[in-house]
Design an enzyme around this catalytic site. Sequence first.
Site, PDB file in Angstrom:
ATOM      1  CG  ASP A  35      -4.703   7.621   3.902  1.00  0.00           C
ATOM      2  OD1 ASP A  35      -3.508   7.359   4.153  1.00  0.00           O
ATOM      3  OD2 ASP A  35      -5.641   7.361   4.670  1.00  0.00           O
ATOM      4  CD  GLU A  65      -2.356  -1.035   2.925  1.00  0.00           C
ATOM      5  OE1 GLU A  65      -2.873  -2.066   3.348  1.00  0.00           O
ATOM      6  OE2 GLU A  65      -2.288   0.029   3.580  1.00  0.00           O
ATOM      7  CD1 TRP A 118      -9.098  -4.592   1.815  1.00  0.00           C
ATOM      8  CD2 TRP A 118      -8.300  -5.354  -0.127  1.00  0.00           C
ATOM      9  NE1 TRP A 118      -8.209  -3.670   1.326  1.00  0.00           N
ATOM     10  CE2 TRP A 118      -7.698  -4.107   0.141  1.00  0.00           C
ATOM     11  CE3 TRP A 118      -7.962  -6.021  -1.310  1.00  0.00           C
ATOM     12  CZ2 TRP A 118      -6.771  -3.507  -0.713  1.00  0.00           C
ATOM     13  CZ3 TRP A 118      -7.031  -5.428  -2.159  1.00  0.00           C
ATOM     14  CH2 TRP A 118      -6.454  -4.191  -1.865  1.00  0.00           C
ATOM     15  CB  THR A 131      -0.582  -4.214  -4.911  1.00  0.00           C
ATOM     16  OG1 THR A 131      -0.234  -4.869  -3.680  1.00  0.00           O
ATOM     17  CG2 THR A 131       0.448  -3.143  -5.205  1.00  0.00           C
ATOM     18  CD  GLU A 158      -3.663   3.709   1.399  1.00  0.00           C
ATOM     19  OE1 GLU A 158      -3.601   4.560   2.304  1.00  0.00           O
ATOM     20  OE2 GLU A 158      -4.158   2.577   1.564  1.00  0.00           O
ATOM     21  NE  ARG A 205      -8.079   0.664  -0.121  1.00  0.00           N
ATOM     22  CZ  ARG A 205      -8.144   0.998   1.160  1.00  0.00           C
ATOM     23  NH1 ARG A 205      -9.244   0.757   1.829  1.00  0.00           N
ATOM     24  NH2 ARG A 205      -7.128   1.554   1.763  1.00  0.00           N
ATOM     25  CE1 TYR A 244      -7.959   5.308   2.889  1.00  0.00           C
ATOM     26  CE2 TYR A 244     -10.151   5.698   2.020  1.00  0.00           C
ATOM     27  CZ  TYR A 244      -9.269   5.692   3.084  1.00  0.00           C
ATOM     28  OH  TYR A 244      -9.688   6.059   4.316  1.00  0.00           O
TER      29      TYR A 244
END
Lengths: 67, 479
Positions: free
Chosen positions: B80, B33, B445, B89, B86, B76, B78
């Site tokens: 943050d 991440e 997830w 993977t 962000e 994903r 995002y």
Amino acid sequence: MPQESMRAEAAGEQRREQETQAAGSGAAREQAGEQIDVLDAVLDDIETTLETNAEEYVSSFVQKGGE
Amino acid sequence: MPQLRDSGTRDLTHREPVPAAELDGFARIFGLETEYGVSVTGAGRPVDAGRVAMEMFRPVVSRSRSTNAYLPNGSRLYLDVGSHPEYATAEARDPSTALAQDLAGERIMARLAQGAQDRLRGELGERARIHVFKNNADSAGHSFGCHENYLVRRIVPLPLIEAQLLPFLVTRQLYTGAGRLADGGYQITQRADFLDEAVSSATTRARPMVNTRDEPHADPEAFRRLHVIIGDSNRSQWATWMKLATTHLVLCAIEDAVRRDVPCGAEGLALADPAAANRAVSRFLDDPAAPLALADGGAMSALAMQRRYLDLAGAFAASHPEAVPAGPDVLGEWSCALDALESGDWDVLADRVDWAAKRRLLAAYRRRHPEASDARLEALELDYHDIANGRAYAALLAHGGMRRLADGAIAAQAVQDPPSDTRAALRGAFVRQATQAGARFSCDWTTLRLLEPVAAEATLLDPFSTAADGAYARLMRAL
């Protein structure tokens, strides 16, 4: 710019001598020489594109901390 | 005071059936991440990072109605806390796949930045440039991270991970650190001065180095998710790959030893003060042989500590070659890197270790421009991390000055396609089809939810599994 390339040349020459003393091998000399070529090429590339206003580039990057 | 939130260690003799077929081996799920930093220059006035990040995410928000979106490649995106875009993977079974996904993330971020730059120039002027930094510190002393996720077998107690893995994580920075100009000198890590506390399950308040979370990302009976915070963001593909591959082998050795009820070889390496050791390792260039105080009263240099971990990883690999990741010769590379560090010839590492690459570049720049100001050098260093408008790293790569493990085609493919051998494949297919169908949907997830045209849901509990169960098949048919 002859002065700069002379300086780079001198630095490169000095590095090559040090490599020879340290490693005593042709391969080490070659690697050091190659490194200088690569760095020169990279510096040439970024010379014009590196942020002309370095102060702004650095000081404008302010964010809150992340996780 | 660090709090350890832990739902219990799984007994070795626990015999209930578990969904993950991979429990008994050494298979692992890897994740990276990355929090990126953003800035704008050339607008003639300061532009708030939050504003820029929101503009970058405009296409994401309009598609998914959220600043949290899962992509067709299973990853994903995002926005943050603190307005850091962000990218996390998709689940990968090996470091090479994770690397490809991480490179995909860079491309996706760069594309979002380009779009935002085009749209904002109308308002900010034609010379406005958006910068997206894959690094860990801004210019005001705020820090943010690149975090790794590893699925670890739950037979390993949390205190054991702290004692046996943490010294490895602190010292691996010798070759994974991204480096930073600091106080007239050079540190080899970006984050050491910003981290404290050893192991904790709190993240936003304290600054822990390792978390374990028992979020339901996998069968909670079998695995726990190890969330590693002590790690710099890497531009170097070699460093990203090595970060994952070496950590994997150390985890394997720890798991294997617990399974067989034998010592793993990392006993006695626990640090007396991990945060202090971390800061000392970061100042490696000032004192490469600096002794790190051990919890049992002795002391050891960072290099000596890494040699111990290389030994135990090597011993494990010798008896379990099937667990060694495909790709570069991890043990050979590890050994070579330590040899170079021992010799003091940092430039040898400049084609694969980020701090060495930057340091060499800065030195070369200083030789060419002895009059260069501090600001100019800091700008060059920052450029290295700028995935949107930077040139330095790209130039190094183009001229063969940095090692390439994954070519452009692999990275481009990873932008489109999820890993084929984890549940990311199922998630990616769902997101792709749902997007194409114009359906309204949401993900996390472990869950896929169709909202419109019909309500349907599927759960992906086992990250290793690509098997489409009944619920998933029904979900896909509904699209």
